[in-house]
Design a protein around this motif. Structure first.
Motif, PDB file in Angstrom:
ATOM      1  N   VAL A  56      -4.810  -3.246   2.991  1.00 40.23           N
ATOM      2  CA  VAL A  56      -3.729  -2.482   3.607  1.00 40.23           C
ATOM      3  C   VAL A  56      -4.330  -1.142   4.015  1.00 40.23           C
ATOM      4  O   VAL A  56      -5.120  -0.569   3.265  1.00 40.23           O
ATOM      5  CB  VAL A  56      -2.539  -2.286   2.629  1.00 40.23           C
ATOM      6  CG1 VAL A  56      -2.960  -1.772   1.279  1.00 40.23           C
ATOM      7  CG2 VAL A  56      -1.491  -1.344   3.202  1.00 40.23           C
ATOM      8  N   ASN A  57      -4.031  -0.726   5.228  1.00 47.07           N
ATOM      9  CA  ASN A  57      -4.504   0.612   5.570  1.00 47.07           C
ATOM     10  C   ASN A  57      -3.505   1.366   6.442  1.00 47.07           C
ATOM     11  O   ASN A  57      -2.767   0.774   7.221  1.00 47.07           O
ATOM     12  CB  ASN A  57      -5.903   0.603   6.171  1.00 47.07           C
ATOM     13  CG  ASN A  57      -5.927   0.159   7.587  1.00 47.07           C
ATOM     14  OD1 ASN A  57      -5.271  -0.807   7.928  1.00 47.07           O
ATOM     15  ND2 ASN A  57      -6.672   0.872   8.411  1.00 47.07           N
ATOM     16  N   VAL A  58      -3.485   2.665   6.201  1.00 40.86           N
ATOM     17  CA  VAL A  58      -2.609   3.550   6.989  1.00 40.86           C
ATOM     18  C   VAL A  58      -3.477   4.685   7.513  1.00 40.86           C
ATOM     19  O   VAL A  58      -4.293   5.249   6.781  1.00 40.86           O
ATOM     20  CB  VAL A  58      -1.451   4.117   6.131  1.00 40.86           C
ATOM     21  CG1 VAL A  58      -0.616   5.098   6.939  1.00 40.86           C
ATOM     22  CG2 VAL A  58      -0.571   3.006   5.585  1.00 40.86           C
ATOM     23  N   MET A  59      -3.325   4.968   8.809  1.00 44.10           N
ATOM     24  CA  MET A  59      -4.091   6.068   9.416  1.00 44.10           C
ATOM     25  C   MET A  59      -3.128   7.080  10.038  1.00 44.10           C
ATOM     26  O   MET A  59      -2.197   6.704  10.740  1.00 44.10           O
ATOM     27  CB  MET A  59      -5.017   5.537  10.500  1.00 44.10           C
ATOM     28  CG  MET A  59      -6.123   4.669   9.964  1.00 44.10           C
ATOM     29  SD  MET A  59      -7.022   3.892  11.302  1.00 44.10           S
ATOM     30  CE  MET A  59      -8.137   5.190  11.752  1.00 44.10           C
ATOM     31  N   ARG A  83      -6.375   5.793   4.667  1.00 42.51           N
ATOM     32  CA  ARG A  83      -6.440   5.267   3.300  1.00 42.51           C
ATOM     33  C   ARG A  83      -6.379   3.745   3.375  1.00 42.51           C
ATOM     34  O   ARG A  83      -5.563   3.178   4.115  1.00 42.51           O
ATOM     35  CB  ARG A  83      -5.274   5.785   2.450  1.00 42.51           C
ATOM     36  CG  ARG A  83      -5.453   5.490   0.964  1.00 42.51           C
ATOM     37  CD  ARG A  83      -4.389   6.169   0.127  1.00 42.51           C
ATOM     38  NE  ARG A  83      -4.475   7.626   0.177  1.00 42.51           N
ATOM     39  CZ  ARG A  83      -5.213   8.367  -0.634  1.00 42.51           C
ATOM     40  NH1 ARG A  83      -5.938   7.803  -1.589  1.00 42.51           N
ATOM     41  NH2 ARG A  83      -5.224   9.671  -0.495  1.00 42.51           N
ATOM     42  N   LYS A  84      -7.297   3.144   2.638  1.00 43.76           N
ATOM     43  CA  LYS A  84      -7.402   1.686   2.700  1.00 43.76           C
ATOM     44  C   LYS A  84      -7.478   1.137   1.276  1.00 43.76           C
ATOM     45  O   LYS A  84      -8.270   1.623   0.459  1.00 43.76           O
ATOM     46  CB  LYS A  84      -8.699   1.342   3.452  1.00 43.76           C
ATOM     47  CG  LYS A  84      -8.855  -0.099   3.838  1.00 43.76           C
ATOM     48  CD  LYS A  84     -10.125  -0.220   4.693  1.00 43.76           C
ATOM     49  CE  LYS A  84     -10.344  -1.642   5.122  1.00 43.76           C
ATOM     50  NZ  LYS A  84     -11.579  -1.755   5.915  1.00 43.76           N
ATOM     51  N   ALA A  85      -6.624   0.182   0.980  1.00 43.12           N
ATOM     52  CA  ALA A  85      -6.656  -0.441  -0.352  1.00 43.12           C
ATOM     53  C   ALA A  85      -6.959  -1.933  -0.187  1.00 43.12           C
ATOM     54  O   ALA A  85      -6.359  -2.603   0.660  1.00 43.12           O
ATOM     55  CB  ALA A  85      -5.318  -0.251  -1.053  1.00 43.12           C
ATOM     56  N   LYS A  86      -7.894  -2.405  -0.998  1.00 43.20           N
ATOM     57  CA  LYS A  86      -8.315  -3.806  -0.886  1.00 43.20           C
ATOM     58  C   LYS A  86      -7.729  -4.605  -2.057  1.00 43.20           C
ATOM     59  O   LYS A  86      -7.718  -4.120  -3.197  1.00 43.20           O
ATOM     60  CB  LYS A  86      -9.843  -3.855  -0.922  1.00 43.20           C
ATOM     61  CG  LYS A  86     -10.439  -5.154  -0.466  1.00 43.20           C
ATOM     62  CD  LYS A  86     -11.956  -5.001  -0.456  1.00 43.20           C
ATOM     63  CE  LYS A  86     -12.627  -6.327  -0.251  1.00 43.20           C
ATOM     64  NZ  LYS A  86     -14.077  -6.226  -0.381  1.00 43.20           N
TER      65      LYS A  86
END
Lengths: 60, 655
Positions: free
Chosen positions: B84-87, B102-105
């Protein structure tokens, strides 16, 4: 503050303060700049600053 | 600074969504309209998660759900990875661009109840410097870049739920206001320097103490007083906090009780009236008894009223005719007449004399005894007559009393009925609880205020002692030639600490005054009723007061729209004074404002957006015709969020 981190009002208030030694004012300003960097080894930095400001005062 | 765009990939219901906040026209105003449940609030959460790594606008239940989009999870094979990522893309005031990502794997696990396993989160910031070189920041350095945009500790003044505006002055007790001003004016930085200088001063004194036992003794004493003073400061802060809470609670209770009957007072009145009623009923009964008794007592003599009067008249007539009392004793004359001998001289009476006695006897109608009876009965008869006269007075008095008691009882019944009417339709227990709570918090407020007063006095005494001990220590260290260097350092540190303390107070005061001025200016600029209010004040103790044109404080009685406008003005003033000209994003900004004032609020947002990027998240009911008429033609972009039929995905359409 336009992207800068420091509240300029603080610096202005320090500079405009009339009843304090210039050395003390400069010392606090120097510490503020150090604090912006959020130093991890603050004790060393502070001690060095104290020494250098006292030496500078004596040199004058 | 402004948010140029927001990209969300696999973030909750947003699978692949880009929102471009393009500036068109003179208003940097952007509107997102979405039904509840279409994850409109997730835009607010996505920005928070990207910049600060948390989602403060979720319920606890929602936070337990995976941040990862459900469809993305479904489309990923068991054991495979999904991110999931939000820029957030920012355009700085210097025209430079920054991106926060932010990127969560996650590792996907298939099976009932199995949640994706978090593998790690990365946060990085890309920024161009003055020479147009691109720099990449990660970890702490990336966090510091966020601090340049909107520092975490003041983010709630930039990205928030509109409800916050409605509750603002319930939450914004003096303590909270002080805290906000403290944060935005960077006093924490000055305070950190102060604390560190104090630590170093203590270290230096401790070094001196090691050289000389007398110095050590004074130092120890000084440190004890300093520690005690520090403890007192903490207690004062704690009590001040309690005062803030108590004031807030008292206000909350008062707000809850606004327009509500004072149940406790009414119940106490009711009790009093019930007692009064019982008392008056007893009195009334007593009066009826008295009346009956009077009637009974007088009844007997009232029946003889006429004979008594006649007898009195006869007696008085006889007295007036000198018949009473009699001059001659008729019994004696009878005796003489019958014996024919004068009882005085003993001579035999002649026939003429006897005739005279007989004639005389004829003139006597009453015997001596009867005459005496009549005379002696005159007084009692008159007394009876007087008593009968008193009957009228007595019976009238009792009648008057009875009428008065009956009136009083009717009045009491009316009052009791009014109290019952007042109490009906209200939750008496809730009202009572509010009264109890208000009393409780008022008591706490009083106790804490007394404590603060007492602590401050003690602190003053400690400070005096500390100054004395510092001078003593200075003298003792000064006497030792070998401690000359140490003394210089200690003196220098002390001067610096005093200076920093002074600067801290000055900046707090300056900031307070600036925020007060700007809040007032912004409020009056945005306000639709220009003549209603006169002033906005933030006191030295950080209490915010709105002054009515007639001169009285009126924050507690203004409409929700005016209250929210004041909160918005205060928030915008904080933005300005903090120096962070960052966007404002408000979720459900006018949900608690009545239709009448929505138009006014819409106009206020248009004016705000001329100088500041303003992003507003509405639900359709909130985006009523009034708001739509005002904002549709004045905003740069409008979006509608829609939940797809599978309910796992929300899309945004440009309107």
């Amino acid at each position: 503050m336009s992207g800068a981190q420091l509240n300029e009002e603080i610096m202005k208030t320090i500079r405009d303060s009339s009843d304090t030694d210039k050395a003390v004012k400069d010392f606090v300003i120097a510490l503020i700049y150090e604090e912006i960097k959020d130093p991890s080894k603050w004790t060393e930095i502070y001690k060095k600053k104290i020494d250098s400001f006292i030496n500078a005062m004596e040199d004058k | 600074m402004r948010i140029d765009s927001l990209t969300m990939n696999n973030y909750r219901q947003f699978k692949n969504v880009d929102i471009n906040f393009n500036l068109a026209g003179e208003n940097d105003l952007h509107v997102v309209i979405g039904k509840n449940g279409t994850c409109k609030t997730n835009i607010l959460n996505a920005i928070n998660w990207c910049l600060y790594g948390d989602e403060p606008h979720f319920s606890k239940e929602s936070q337990r759900l995976p941040i990862l989009n459900v469809e993305a999870i479904n489309n990923t094979n068991d054991g495979h990875y999904c991110s999931v990522n939000v820029m957030v893309y920012i355009k700085t005031n210097q025209g430079k661009y920054m991106s926060f990502e932010r990127k969560a794997k996650y590792k996907i696990q298939k099976g009932d109840g199995k949640q994706p396993i978090h593998q790690g989160t990365e946060f990085q910031v890309e920024a161009t410097d003055d020479d147009n070189n691109t720099k990449l920041f990660s970890d702490e350095k990336a966090d510091k870049q966020v601090e340049r945009f909107v520092p975490k500790k003041i983010r709630e003044f930039f990205f928030f739920d509109g409800e916050r505006l409605d509750h603002y002055f319930k939450e914004a007790t003096a303590q909270n206001m002080r805290h906000a001003i403290f944060n935005i004016s960077q006093i924490d930085l000055i305070e950190r320097i102060e604390k560190r200088m104090v630590i170093l001063s203590k270290e230096l004194r401790s070094e001196a103490g090691k050289q000389n036992p007398a110095i050590e003794k004074t130092r120890e004493s000084l440190e004890n007083y300093e520690n005690n003073a520090e403890e007192l400061v903490k207690r004062i802060e704690e009590s001040t906090k309690q005062i803030g809470i108590a004031k807030e609670k008292v206000k909350e209770c008062e707000d809850n009780l606004k327009g509500m009957p004072d149940v406790e007072k009414l119940e106490s009145e009711r009790k009093k009236y019930l007692n009064d009623r019982d008392q008056k009923k007893d009195n009334l009964k007593e009066k009826f008894k008295q009346k009956n008794s009077i009637l009974f007592d007088y009844g007997k003599i009232i029946n003889f009223w006429r004979p008594i009067n006649q007898v009195i008249e006869i007696i008085e007539d006889k007295i007036s005719k000198k018949e009473l009392p009699p001059n001659i004793d008729a019994d004696l004359l009878n005796k003489i007449y019958n014996s024919r001998i004068c009882t005085v001289c003993g001579t035999k009476l002649s026939e003429d004399a006897l005739q005279n006695i007989a004639d005389l006897l004829k003139t006597f109608k009453l015997s001596k005894l009867i005459s005496i009876e009549l005379l002696t009965s005159l007084s009692p008869l008159k007394a009876l007559k007087d008593k009968i006269e008193g009957f009228k007075i007595d019976i009238e008095k009792v009648k008057r009393d009875i009428i008065q008691y009956e009136k009083d009882l009717a009045e009491i019944d009316k009052k009791l009925s009014n109290i019952d009417k007042m109490l009906s339709g209200y939750d008496e227990n809730k009202i009572k609880q509010n009264h109890i709570d208000r009393k409780k918090w008022e008591l706490i407020l009083e106790i804490e205020q007394q404590k603060v007063g007492s602590f401050k006095l003690q602190l003053l005494a400690f400070k005096k002692k500390i100054e004395e001990l510092k001078k003593e220590l200075e003298r003792e260290i000064g006497r030792e030639e070998r401690l000359k260097e140490l003394r210089k350092k200690i003196e220098f540190c002390q001067k610096a600490v005093i200076f920093v303390e002074k600067i801290k107070d000055q900046i707090m005061d300056q900031t307070r005054k600036k925020i007060e001025l700007r809040t007032k200016e912004i409020f009056f600029e945005l306000l639709w009723k220009k003549g209603t209010f006169k002033d906005v004040e933030i006191s030295d103790s950080y209490d915010l007061t709105l002054i009515h044109a007639l001169g009285y404080p009126c924050l507690g009685s203004v409409s929700a729209a005016e209250r929210e406008l004041l909160a918005l003005s205060f928030t915008l003033a904080l933005h300005e004074v903090s120096g962070f000209n960052s966007p404002i994003l408000i979720d459900t900004p006018v949900a608690r404002i009545d239709e009448e004032h929505r138009e006014n609020f819409g106009n206020a947002f248009i004016r705000v957006s001329k100088n500041k990027q303003t992003i507003l998240l509405f639900n359709p009911a909130e985006y009523s015709q009034e708001i739509s008429n005002i904002l549709d033609d004045n905003c740069s972009c409008r979006f509608a969020s829609k939940l797809m039929t599978n309910e796992f995905e929300t899309t945004l359409e440009v309107l």
